[in-house]
Design a protein around this motif. Structure first.
Motif, PDB file in Angstrom:
ATOM      1  N   LYS A   1       1.138  -1.046   0.074  1.00 22.94           N
ATOM      2  CA  LYS A   1       0.402  -0.075   0.273  1.00 22.94           C
ATOM      3  C   LYS A   1       0.880   1.331   0.204  1.00 22.94           C
ATOM      4  CE  LYS A   1      -2.403   1.935   4.048  1.00 22.94           C
ATOM      5  NZ  LYS A   1      -3.388   1.522   4.755  1.00 22.94           N
ATOM      6  N   VAL A   2       0.186   2.068  -0.405  1.00 24.97           N
ATOM      7  CA  VAL A   2       1.408   3.497  -1.534  1.00 24.97           C
ATOM      8  C   VAL A   2       0.522   4.130  -1.265  1.00 24.97           C
ATOM      9  CG1 VAL A   2       3.338   2.022  -2.396  1.00 24.97           C
ATOM     10  CG2 VAL A   2       1.128   2.832  -3.408  1.00 24.97           C
ATOM     11  N   SER A   3       1.011   5.672  -0.450  1.00 22.11           N
ATOM     12  CA  SER A   3       0.038   6.577  -0.364  1.00 22.11           C
ATOM     13  C   SER A   3       0.752   8.158  -0.874  1.00 22.11           C
ATOM     14  CB  SER A   3       0.125   7.169   0.846  1.00 22.11           C
ATOM     15  OG  SER A   3      -0.248   5.946   1.911  1.00 22.11           O
ATOM     16  N   ALA A   4      -0.234   9.024  -1.338  1.00 23.93           N
ATOM     17  CA  ALA A   4       0.386  10.330  -1.744  1.00 23.93           C
ATOM     18  C   ALA A   4      -0.583  11.684  -1.417  1.00 23.93           C
ATOM     19  CB  ALA A   4      -0.193  10.714  -3.133  1.00 23.93           C
ATOM     20  N   GLN A   5      -0.252  12.648  -0.919  1.00 24.57           N
ATOM     21  CA  GLN A   5      -1.187  13.834  -0.099  1.00 24.57           C
ATOM     22  C   GLN A   5      -1.501  14.680  -1.733  1.00 24.57           C
ATOM     23  OE1 GLN A   5      -1.984  16.090   3.294  1.00 24.57           O
ATOM     24  NE2 GLN A   5       1.073  15.245   3.379  1.00 24.57           N
ATOM     25  N   ILE A   6      -2.009  15.097  -1.173  1.00 21.43           N
ATOM     26  CA  ILE A   6      -3.100  16.496  -2.493  1.00 21.43           C
ATOM     27  C   ILE A   6      -3.423  17.744  -2.070  1.00 21.43           C
ATOM     28  CG2 ILE A   6      -4.815  17.405  -4.030  1.00 21.43           C
ATOM     29  CD1 ILE A   6      -5.593  14.264  -5.049  1.00 21.43           C
ATOM     30  N   ALA A   7      -2.599  18.729  -1.685  1.00 23.95           N
ATOM     31  CA  ALA A   7      -2.885  19.680  -1.017  1.00 23.95           C
ATOM     32  C   ALA A   7      -4.200  20.928  -1.876  1.00 23.95           C
ATOM     33  CB  ALA A   7      -1.700  20.609  -0.579  1.00 23.95           C
ATOM     34  N   VAL A   8      -5.032  22.122  -1.182  1.00 22.67           N
ATOM     35  CA  VAL A   8      -5.675  22.150  -1.941  1.00 22.67           C
ATOM     36  C   VAL A   8      -6.215  23.730  -1.104  1.00 22.67           C
ATOM     37  CG1 VAL A   8      -8.126  22.764  -2.938  1.00 22.67           C
ATOM     38  CG2 VAL A   8      -7.214  20.387  -2.635  1.00 22.67           C
ATOM     39  N   SER A   9      -5.481  24.758  -2.090  1.00 24.95           N
ATOM     40  CA  SER A   9      -5.797  26.239  -1.044  1.00 24.95           C
ATOM     41  C   SER A   9      -6.516  26.980  -2.270  1.00 24.95           C
ATOM     42  CB  SER A   9      -3.898  26.804  -0.906  1.00 24.95           C
ATOM     43  OG  SER A   9      -2.979  26.000  -0.370  1.00 24.95           O
TER      44      SER A   9
END
Length: 587
Positions: free
Chosen positions: A85-93
């Motif tokens: 299982k791998v992960s990533a992060q999305i950032a919304v500003s």
């Protein structure tokens, strides 16, 4: 040792009599409101943001709510083994208010092969109140007056239950994307996207590339990493206002404890005496075994709560060990129900005392008989925590006289006198097992691990800690040749853990790694990723040894050499972890 924090006295003496009517009901809902941000919005920083930005960030960063996220990317490339299982992060500003923000993942495809969107999970990263890690360089194990510490919101809970959120103007909100690669996936590069939507429209389509290697991780239940995170069922009962070990209690615990099982958790935590740690948590640990002195002076022990708890945890897949605390509690006083007076009493006794030996001989012989009847004797340990050598030696004598087949565990300091006597031995990170001791223990099937607690300040798993430190810990275990890692608190929640993680004794996050309703955290996800890397290292070493590939073994040892806590001043956990993962994925 530590002053009992407010609230612990509300827990009744025994599990069988435990009633939580005085406790507030927890937030049993899919959505909740975060606390107001104690840190003011940086108007100057936001003045440069003219439109909404949405892109891939990184999982090493806890993006601040009051600041723009900074640089993000429209595409990201990940690498994984099958079964990983791998992960990533999305950032919304956003400089303006947004309604109904969502993240929607699609299928990943590669030359006719597909990793379906069912294997792609999206969730919101939520903000929880935390405090400073240290004040003026003081030790992190000191009790803390919260009025003396600064407070701020920190990104940590991973909320998979809330499906959309509104955003206020001039704020940042992140999304967490997890990809579970099927064990039967074909090797290759898979491509797809995640849609970021708000106000009824798509505001960004973010490309994702996943390279699946021709290697396979076993299922979590078969991982060798010895993960021991102490569970607290009483915190769950208090939070939701239910009777301990009732059907409803087990229903509510299932998604929470499943997180532990899915991370490869190996040990079931059992308090076998009342408050083995002297009420140091918000919810103290009553005994799961009711001790009763009958009117005729004989002893009887009720194992109903113990049995239900163990059977429940085993049903989730946690079944390697049962660690029962403690024959040497922090307060050497043993509570029991006195039938003659129909009241609770206590016997004060220390290891080496005749009264201590008589009491525990009665208990252990009864317990051994019950465990043998249940088929659990061979996996049950009588466990102690940070106790002195002389007390351990005296206690071991009592255990051996009661039943020489009992196994024993200790999380504490290293003593060579105990090295061949403890079946499960764990020392604080800054103490070291001699290499020959680790080897000899492994040869006899004993577990040898390390732990962190309220110390050291780093590496650790506090909410204020860099996320990579949680992953670093498993790499360190591989580097030291150890079997795994222990932490004293999986879910010993504060009063309102979803919104306020601050505690009276230690830095925020020290008492727990996961949140109510089965919500994970950045810390726990990164810890699990570290365990996966440990398993990769183990499998690669096995392959290299079977093929006589000394070059590969040397490369692996060079990779692991960076994971020494003394090197964190020169190489951060983030730098060490990212470099090591890339190197392991090339092998």
């Amino acid at each position: 040792m530590k002053k009992e924090p407010p609230g612990t006295g509300r827990t009744a003496l025994f599990a069988a009599a435990c009633v939580f009517a005085a406790c507030a009901f927890g937030q049993n809902a899919t959505d909740y409101d975060e606390l107001p941000n104690p840190i003011a919005t940086d108007a100057k920083a936001w003045s440069a943001i003219k439109s909404i930005t949405a892109g891939w960030g990184d999982t090493d960063t806890r993006y601040r709510k009051e600041l723009p996220a900074g640089h993000t990317a429209k595409s990201i490339s990940l690498t994984a083994w099958r079964g990983e299982k791998v992960s990533a992060q999305i950032a919304v500003s956003s400089p303006r208010r947004l309604s109904a923000l969502t993240f929607e993942a699609g299928n990943l495809t590669s030359s006719g092969s597909t990793i379906g969107k069912a294997n792609m999970k999206t969730a919101f990263v939520r903000y929880v109140l935390a405090d400073e890690l240290q004040k003026d360089g003081q030790p992190t194990c000191n009790g803390r007056d919260q009025k003396e510490f600064s407070h701020f919101l920190v990104a940590d809970p991973i909320d998979h239950l809330t499906r959309s959120l509104d955003m206020e103007q001039n704020t940042t909100r992140c999304g967490w994307v997890s990809i579970s690669v099927p064990r039967d996936a074909k090797a290759g590069t898979y491509r797809g996207s995640v849609e970021v939507k708000a106000d009824g429209r798509t505001i960004a389509s973010l490309r994702l590339s996943l390279k699946v290697k021709d290697r396979t991780l076993p299922p979590a239940k078969d991982w060798k990493f010895h993960l021991d995170l102490w569970q607290n069922p009483y915190a769950v009962a208090r939070y939701y206002g239910v009777e301990p070990f009732s059907d409803e209690h087990f229903r509510l615990m299932r998604p929470i404890m499943q997180l532990y099982a899915d991370a490869g958790g190996k040990v079931i935590t059992v308090p076998m005496v009342h408050r083995p740690w002297n009420g140091q948590t918000y919810d103290a640990f009553p005994s799961m075994i009711t001790w009763m002195k009958k009117a005729d002076g004989t002893w009887a022990f009720d194992y109903t709560a113990f049995d239900r708890w163990v059977e429940f945890m085993m049903s989730l897949g946690v079944r390697k060990l049962i660690n029962c605390y403690s024959m040497i509690p922090w307060k050497l006083s043993f509570s029991y129900l006195d039938q003659a007076t129909n009241s609770f009493k206590a016997i004060d006794a220390s290891p080496g005392d005749k009264a201590y030996e008589q009491l525990w001989t009665e208990m252990l012989r009864s317990f051994a008989a019950h465990l043998k009847k249940k088929g659990w004797f061979g996996i049950t340990h009588i466990a102690m925590d940070e106790r002195q050598l002389k007390d351990m030696l005296a206690t071991l004598e009592v255990i051996r006289k009661a039943d020489n087949g009992f196994k024993v565990a200790l999380a504490g300091s290293y003593h060579k006198e105990l090295a061949d006597k403890l079946d499960d031995y764990c020392v604080i990170i800054n103490e070291k097992f001699p290499a020959e001791t680790v080897a000899s223990r492994r040869a006899t099937g004993m577990n040898t691990t390390f732990y962190t607690c309220c110390t050291p300040p780093r590496p650790n798993t506090f909410i204020q800690s860099p996320p990579a430190e949680s992953e670093w810990l498993a790499w360190h275990s591989a580097k030291e040749g150890l079997d795994g890692y222990l932490r004293w608190a999986f879910n010993s929640w504060t009063a309102s853990p979803l919104t306020d993680a601050c505690f009276t004794a230690w830095p925020a996050g020290d008492p727990f790694l996961v949140y109510p309703d089965g919500r994970s955290s950045i810390r726990f996800e990164r810890m699990t990723e570290g365990i996966q890397q440990y398993e990769k290292v183990r499998l690669l070493k096995e392959e290299a040894r079977s093929k006589g590939n000394k070059s590969m073994l040397k490369k692996i040892e060079n990779i692991l050499s960076a994971f020494d806590e003394k090197q964190l001043d020169q190489t951060t956990a983030t730098e060490a972890v990212n470099k090591a993962k890339a190197a392991i994925n090339r092998l």
